[in-house]
Design a protein around this motif. Sequence first.
Motif, short mmCIF file in Angstrom:
data_model
loop_
_atom_site.label_atom_id
_atom_site.label_comp_id
_atom_site.label_asym_id
_atom_site.label_seq_id
_atom_site.Cartn_x
_atom_site.Cartn_y
_atom_site.Cartn_z
N LEU A 34 0.83 -1.21 0.00
CA LEU A 34 0.00 0.00 0.00
C LEU A 34 0.86 1.26 0.00
O LEU A 34 0.54 2.23 -0.69
CB LEU A 34 -0.96 -0.01 1.19
N ALA A 35 1.95 1.24 0.75
CA ALA A 35 2.84 2.40 0.77
C ALA A 35 3.45 2.65 -0.61
O ALA A 35 3.51 3.79 -1.07
CB ALA A 35 3.96 2.19 1.81
N ARG A 36 3.88 1.58 -1.29
CA ARG A 36 4.45 1.72 -2.63
C ARG A 36 3.39 2.24 -3.61
O ARG A 36 3.69 3.07 -4.46
CB ARG A 36 4.97 0.37 -3.14
N ALA A 37 2.19 1.72 -3.50
CA ALA A 37 1.11 2.15 -4.41
C ALA A 37 0.79 3.62 -4.18
O ALA A 37 0.55 4.36 -5.15
CB ALA A 37 -0.13 1.28 -4.19
N ARG A 38 0.78 4.05 -2.93
CA ARG A 38 0.49 5.47 -2.64
C ARG A 38 1.60 6.38 -3.14
O ARG A 38 1.35 7.50 -3.57
CB ARG A 38 0.31 5.68 -1.13
N ALA A 39 2.84 5.88 -3.09
CA ALA A 39 3.99 6.70 -3.48
C ALA A 39 4.14 6.83 -4.99
O ALA A 39 4.74 7.78 -5.48
CB ALA A 39 5.27 6.10 -2.89
#
Length: 160
Positions: free
Chosen positions: A154-159
């Motif tokens: 999720l962090a990668r997708a948000r970034a």
Amino acid sequence: MKSVIDDPKSKTLKEIMNCYELFKLERFRKNAVRGNDLKLADFIDQRMRDLWALNLDTEDELSENFDKLIDGYETVLSMHNVKTTYATYSRRKIGEVGIIQFLKDLLARNDKTYGLELLRKYDCLDVAYENLVLDKRFQKYFTEKEIFEAELRLARARAS
């Protein structure tokens, strides 16, 4: 006759307790029956019923929350395809292995999944399946590694 159930340190019992795949539990059950350990077979039967209940057809909290996520994902799929589109793979897989094992399998796959990328594109990461893994109420079903993987995805997708 002593049952595997009577030995809390049993490797087999630990495997059964950490197994979320119905077909593997069925193999354990067949072996228990073959070994005449009916107490273990009954225990596995109950475990299988409990796991089967964690499916989209039930009304427990996990199923209700997952149902909202899959409905949200199907809304995004439909928007993207400009026609009603269902998450057929997700629904079929859940029917085969249940929600928990479906999520475990998802987290074990390449993190560049079509679904997560699509949700990111439409700014709808709030309906990503990974959110269920991060929900404190359901973390008992997942390992620390799986929870970390969900956070990371999720962090990668948000970034991006």
